[in-house]
Design an enzyme around this catalytic site. Structure first.
Site, PDB file in Angstrom:
ATOM      1  CD  GLU A 167      -3.516  -6.139   3.983  1.00 44.53           C
ATOM      2  OE1 GLU A 167      -4.448  -5.295   4.104  1.00 44.53           O
ATOM      3  OE2 GLU A 167      -2.382  -5.954   4.435  1.00 44.53           O
ATOM      4  CD  GLU A 188      -2.808  -1.266   2.408  1.00 44.43           C
ATOM      5  OE1 GLU A 188      -2.816  -0.292   3.186  1.00 44.43           O
ATOM      6  OE2 GLU A 188      -3.531  -2.268   2.563  1.00 44.43           O
TER       7      GLU A 188
END
Length: 569
Positions: A495, A376
């Site tokens: 995720e 991220e």
């Protein structure tokens, strides 16, 4: 699950068991007192976890007692002792627990529990019974095979006895085998004596008279064999219209799904989890709980590291070396922790990279694992030129780290770039600059979450989870982007999770979202890995557990049970 109410007895003198009535009787040599050892298995056992107050662990093969960070775990045990017989005296009693793994804390306490009505199926930190007065404390060696607690002051004869095992030692929880384990289950061991005059119960010995069932007669059964063949006609010389079975090719079963050198499955999808996020629960313990609840081993075990941490840790190596539960590791590393991406790309952290490279080669050999470098990154980008944290700086950091690890001889790392799939970032002019290059990226990954609240922000199905956009002209959706720009790369959903922002959580909401996963996943063949992120509370307060309601868990277990996740490592 079968309850273990049987009583295992190990006599020092002769011993008899009244199995039908569940009672224990004793026999011995006349003229001398007889001593016997009686071992009773736990009829109920489990543990509670303060950081997971709604979780139940009654079906786990492990018991945990002690502290890990802010999490306090208490093991509960229930024993039902039958009558030992007339005149029998209990001289001493010991509760024995077998170490399952890990080292033991230097002090463990067993306490009396007044409540005997609790059940392992319902036991959780929300309803666990009060722990009473301490009975005894054991001070085991860290590697002791078992721990014994003296409970002679409590156990005097027949009855139901419940205990709690605790430890105040910080960050050293004990792990024991539960009644569900195949060996080493909890036991209450009684040393008992009886006077020589005591006679065994009047259990009649077997008689020489055979049972009432009549012996077989010489007369054959009523249905007599005949010399006439069965009514079914013998085969004719004319072959049937359908080809003989021998000539018909046997349908072949689907090929076994296996992974290649880059851990890409030949068919199916890798199943994984990052369990216990944002909690003090050890990740291996959290993953085992996740697997127990969902009914499937997580082939991918996702963990997180930063800076100078060395990994995989001993616990992670153990988890990926378990032959009964084959797993591969997904190790997330923020190599630039405490510095800037540009500094890493310029070689300022080469000592850090080299040290980890040496550790991996020494401790993990050539076993393949996924390596995610700073997942991220969008959230950490500073687009100002010269900031050292631009999108291009990230790409340069990723490239430098991957290439240096390879040059150092780390041949078993499979590199993954993991985006965060947030529309605000996807629409920026710099987002495309994050990609490090096909030569250093083995898998393209994404972290993405949905809201199950109907009409809420980020509410949607699995398609929306993977391909949402608020401006197709600027960004077509993540899955569309990945399959268009990088068609040769497998996709890792590194995720994913579902939360419910409703004022009152509705179990059906998550279940409805989960119900869309399998049919829509089938239409996204480039997805080769699916890793659930499980936490009771993320940075925004979202509950992303798959079992926050019974309906949600039932829906999630349907996903986990699908055979497409039967991929062999």
């Amino acid at each position: 699950m079968i309850r273990r109410h049987t009583r295992t007895l190990m006599p020092l003198a002769a011993l008899a068991i009244g199995a039908a009535a569940g009672t224990v009787t004793f026999s011995g040599t006349a003229g001398a007192e007889t001593t016997d050892i009686v071992r009773t298995g736990a009829s109920e056992d489990g543990y509670s976890s303060s950081s997971r107050p709604t979780y139940t662990f009654g079906t786990s093969d492990t018991l945990v007692a002690g502290r890990s960070g802010s999490d306090t775990m208490v093991t509960y045990l229930k024993f039902t002792v039958p009558s030992p017989g007339t005149g029998v005296t209990v001289k001493s009693a010991q509760v024995v627990l077998t170490r399952e793994s890990k080292t033991l804390p230097n002090a463990l306490t067993i306490s009396k529990v007044a409540d005997t009505a609790w059940t392992e199926k319902a036991l959780s930190a929300k309803n666990d019974p009060a722990v009473g007065a301490a009975v005894s404390t054991a001070k085991p060696k860290s590697d002791a095979a078992a721990v014994s607690f003296d409970v002679s002051s409590i156990v005097k004869g027949a009855g139901t006895y419940t205990f709690a095992v605790t430890s105040r030692v910080a960050n050293s929880p004990a792990r024991f085998r539960s009644a569900e384990a195949t060996t080493g289950q909890p036991a209450l061991t009684l040393t008992v004596t009886r006077p020589a005059a005591t006679k065994p119960p009047a259990t009649k010995p077997p008689t020489t008279t055979p049972p009432a069932t009549k012996p077989p007669t010489t007369t054959p059964p009523a249905t007599k064999p005949t010399t006439t063949p069965p009514a079914t006609k013998p085969p004719t010389t004319t072959p049937p219209a359908t080809k003989p079975v021998e000539a018909t090719p046997t349908p072949t079963t689907p090929a076994e799904c296996k992974v290649d050198a880059k851990l890409v499955p030949s068919c199916g999808v890798l199943w994984g989890a990052a369990a216990g996020g944002f909690s003090d629960v050890p990740r291996d313990e959290a993953l085992k709980t996740f697997e127990q609840k969902t009914g499937r081993t997580s082939t991918i075990y996702h963990t997180y590291h930063k800076g100078d941490e060395l990994f995989p840790t001993k616990d992670e190596i153990a988890m990926s070396s378990d032959p009964a539960s084959p797993r591969t590791l997904m190790l997330n590393w923020k190599v630039g922790y405490g510095t800037k991406w540009a500094n890493v790309a310029n070689g300022d952290q080469d000592a850090r990279i080299d040290r980890l490279s040496t550790y991996i080669k020494t401790n993990y050999g050539t076993k393949k694992f996924f390596m995610v470098l700073h997942h991220e990154p969008e959230n950490d980008v500073n687009a100002t030129a010269g900031s050292g944290m631009t999108a291009k700086d990230y790409a340069a950091m990723f490239r430098h780290t991957a290439l240096r690890m390879k040059a150092n001889g780390v041949t078993n790392a499979v590199f993954v770039v993991a985006y965060m799939n947030y529309e605000k970032w996807n629409n920026t002019s710099w987002w495309g600059d994050l990609y490090p290059g096909d030569d250093v990226v083995d898998w393209v990954g994404v972290d993405t979450y949905n809201n199950a609240q109907p009409g809420g922000f980020h509410y949607g199905d699995f398609n929306y989870l993977m391909n949402r956009t608020n401006d197709k002209a600027k960004f077509p959706g993540w899955y569309t982007w990945a399959t268009t720009k990088h068609p040769g790369k497998p996709i890792m959903v590194a995720e994913w999770g579902v939360y419910d922002s409703s004022a009152t959580v509705v179990g059906k909401n998550k279940a409805d979202v989960y119900a869309t996963v399998l049919p829509q996943l089938a239409k996204m063949p480039q997805i080769k890995g699916l890793v659930y992120f499980e936490t009771a509370k993320d940075q925004n307060g979202h509950d992303i557990r798959m079992d926050d309601t019974p309906e949600a868990l039932a829906g999630f277990k349907k996903i986990a049970a699908d055979p497409r996740f039967n991929v062999k490592l």
